[in-house]
Design an enzyme around this catalytic site. Sequence first.
Site, short mmCIF file in Angstrom:
data_model
loop_
_atom_site.label_atom_id
_atom_site.label_comp_id
_atom_site.label_asym_id
_atom_site.label_seq_id
_atom_site.Cartn_x
_atom_site.Cartn_y
_atom_site.Cartn_z
N GLY A 13 0.65 -1.20 -0.05
CA GLY A 13 -0.21 0.09 0.08
C GLY A 13 0.78 1.20 0.14
O GLY A 13 0.49 2.38 0.74
N ALA A 50 10.16 14.04 -5.90
CA ALA A 50 10.17 14.84 -7.04
C ALA A 50 9.94 13.91 -8.18
O ALA A 50 9.98 12.75 -8.07
CB ALA A 50 11.65 15.24 -7.27
N LYS A 78 7.51 22.12 -10.32
CA LYS A 78 8.80 21.78 -10.70
C LYS A 78 9.19 22.11 -12.19
O LYS A 78 8.51 21.39 -13.22
CB LYS A 78 9.09 20.43 -10.43
N PRO A 96 16.29 21.04 -17.94
CA PRO A 96 14.85 21.64 -17.67
C PRO A 96 13.96 20.60 -18.33
O PRO A 96 14.36 19.94 -19.22
CB PRO A 96 15.05 23.06 -18.84
N LEU A 334 9.57 -0.45 -7.11
CA LEU A 334 10.95 -0.98 -6.43
C LEU A 334 10.87 -2.44 -6.32
O LEU A 334 12.00 -3.03 -6.36
CB LEU A 334 10.93 -0.44 -4.94
N THR A 345 13.07 9.50 -11.39
CA THR A 345 12.47 8.64 -12.40
C THR A 345 11.55 7.51 -11.71
O THR A 345 10.94 6.69 -12.24
CB THR A 345 13.53 7.65 -13.13
N ILE A 347 8.67 7.34 -9.72
CA ILE A 347 7.38 7.44 -10.04
C ILE A 347 7.01 7.26 -11.39
O ILE A 347 6.15 6.46 -11.76
CB ILE A 347 6.74 8.64 -9.32
#
Lengths: 496, 468
Positions: A13, A50, A78, A96, A334, A345, A347
């Site tokens: 979860g 991020a 971001k 960028p 993971l 990277t 997510i």
Amino acid sequence: MNQPRKRVIVVGGGTAGWMAASALARLLPHACTVELVESAEIGIVGVGEATLPHLRAFIETLGLDEAEFMAATHATYKLGIEFRDFGKPGDAYLHPFGDFGRPLNGVPFLHWWLRMHALGQGGDIGEYSVANVMAAARRFAPPAADPATLLSAFSYAYQFDATRFGPYLRSFAEANGVTRTEGRIVSVERDGQSGDVAALLLESGARVEGDLFIDCSGFRSLLLGDALGEAWEDWAHWLPCDRAMAVPCGSPPGEIEPLTRATAMPSGWRWRIPLQHRVGNGYVYSSAHLSDDEASAAILGAIEGEALADPRVLRFRAGRRKRSWSHNVVAVGLASGFLEPLESTSIYLVQIAIQQLIELFPIGRIEDADRAAFNDQVDYEYDRIRDFLILHYHASTRDDSAFWCEVRHNPIPDSLTEKIELFRRAGQIQRYSRGLFFAPSWIAVLIGQGVIPQGWDQRVDAADPAALGQALDRLRGQIVRDVAALPGHRAALGLA
Amino acid sequence: MSDRAVRSVAILGGGIVGLSAAAAFARALPHLVVTLIDTPPDPAALADRLPGSTSAIHRFHASIELEEAALFRAGAAVPRLGLRFRNWPAGSESWFHVHGDHGGLAGNVAFHQLWARARREGQAEAWHLHAAAGVLAAAGRFVHPQPSPPLDAFDYALRLDPPRYRETLAALADRLRVTRLPGTLAAVSRREDGGVAALLLADGRRVEADLYIDASGPAAPLAAAVSPAFEDWSAALPYDRVEIGEGPPSAADPSDTILGGALGWQYAAPLPGRTLLGRIFASAHDDTSAIAIRPGRRRAPWVGNMLTLGDSAVALDPLHWANLHLAQTSIARALELLPGRDFHPIETAEYNRRARLEAERMRDFQALHYLRASADITVPDSLARVVDQFARRGRFVWQDEDSVTEDQWLSALIGLGVVPQATDPLAAAMAPATVAAGMAEMRKALAQLPARVPGYADYLARSGVPER
């Protein structure tokens, strides 16, 4: 048609688990039922404060409201990732989310800039990126819809509190019919003939049967790794960092920077991710070069505000399972592999796995061809990101610590050698049509870390340097003027 | 000019491919000295002789600043909307392969998934009738794409009159300071490192340049000397004979006709005053002096200071007019990736990588048609994956560097009868009744198009296309 709905069991979860459950329940209501099994006793890693711009498509596809999502996760905007001290101490550049300049006469902007750069003119390439100029000014507005305007040539992502993203998605998922089962998994029952996972046995004695199991159990890889024993492909020789020491701190006063910062450190690098209510920090390091205590002291010494918690250590290894989908188990996040968060990277990889699973969701029985297609896509993404991450360590002249002396001299994959050499000679970026990291990303990091091409597209040779210089000056001036009219980041977030 | 720049190029071959390369290089690189050795035409150089192109030709023409209106007025080209496939697969109704959008946006769901579900239930008309270009092709009408829907989302190609098109390119090349030398190649002078030192012509002249391009056709004396390795694709592509001819005029038609058959296929491309015809078959049935082709590709089209283009780089039969299409996309790629004068292998390798991916995908696109015509071929694994994914679940398998658009793939797959057998789970979430209403509305809007659009013959006359 009208196949019985597949019983999908999501294990875990955390962010990956709730993203997978939400997407499957929302988008495939006729194809599956979704049950999520999690244990409140097991903490989550909460990776990826991020993110990359692709997450916006996920939010939109699920029909979530962006403002509500941002408020719930205390998110900020971001515009890219700033890398400090990577090429050499004192360097700083932004990777960028957006283009550098725009093509002239069908030739990519880079080459026009290279020609002027060789003459000692043209300034920094970042001056031609709307995202760079906006980030430096700490301003923000969403991209303009009209592709003819400069202010359309960028994208954006979010920086958010990942521990709040899962719970936010949980309420959405449950509203879309996901059932949640609380309990610790004590064993995994496999079908004697097929080897498929048949059921999960919980500590309570409950037995959870399913047709398809989504392993979102994190580093433990409970189903794919433990139960099925899928082989691990280790990349630690390329990416030796294996720990992170994370600590949040209070926000400094003033405007919030719309960027994530990665600063090279003697034994790795540290992140700084500004959220609405705090700043996330962490030191990613190699345990062969730095002890946990040293890392803890280093990150506490580097943060800019009062620590809001004790530093927490995370342990990992770079690499991936050979196959992410084996039998009836699909690993997402993971449980499938790990790449350090240097380019935000984590997510994204979760999202790609979910998207591919939806595209290849079994109709009837699970087909080998669909599994293979899924695994090919995961490989395609992982290999590309891996090369891009290694580049950050390889294209460096740092010799001020044992770690940097080692990583910058490590052998690199042939695929990366070819990419760097092609750029160094001709300013060309190997082209591909899908996935992560197109030309602007490679250009940002390569040039930012001192790999300046010796050659360029010969179609720019005929241009008159004086006229070209004026055209570039006009472009830079226009970007500065356009950005000056945008609101500050706080105002864009609706904060005081 | 940077000191790595290529200063001169010598192009072998005076046909459409050679002249296209000469014009493109001269236009893009004003400092470049371009010499074209105007060799006698090779009858087997299909890219120089066939009337077909794809919609990619517009981009090429824009790059050399060749105006379409001028081509029309010179009778060098007319617009073409599609290919009418007849008896392909055998016994099937005719269908149109056209460029551009089929269907409309349906949220996260691909339109073809919804169409396939309706089709399986007997509720959907032919696929091409869901495209503006398909409706116009079926009605024999033509108009250029317009700014507003539904005429904004289609594309077209050109049908060429090869000799006149060649003349137009030659005139352009002359204006662009290309030096044309009539002659034939007698020998290739090599450097010690294997590079080309000079081309020696039969009349004794010696032509030197930084870069040499062999665009002379499949025999390719220069490419054969420098880069002999050839990959044979005859297992996947069954036909190795092409007969090209001309017949009496037929009705003006915005589509070429492709007629399938057990022993091969034929094309008919009507131009004002005549019809260009062709027959493609296998050598086992050879009873004529047809052109022999050997399907395949040169493993390394760019080696050192030698680049080869056209039928010498990729040899295919004329299906979907792949020959000139690949030649022109290759010219654009060569300019984009033009290496420094030392032609370092790292630089040419990127050209060769992209060229290989593009060519293999085109091979698969052609082979798909032969697979569905029950020809005896070995299906490449890459094509088998495309067909399997599409047939089972309507998923399109993409590939890097594909110059066949997804629309073209779907049009071919569906036209050839590969209709998804099951509804993709994502599409299953959309209610059939809602979809049916949307599709009915779309068909209604498209069905009104022919009445608003000129007939093809009228359009040609208005564009100043000469009678002959």
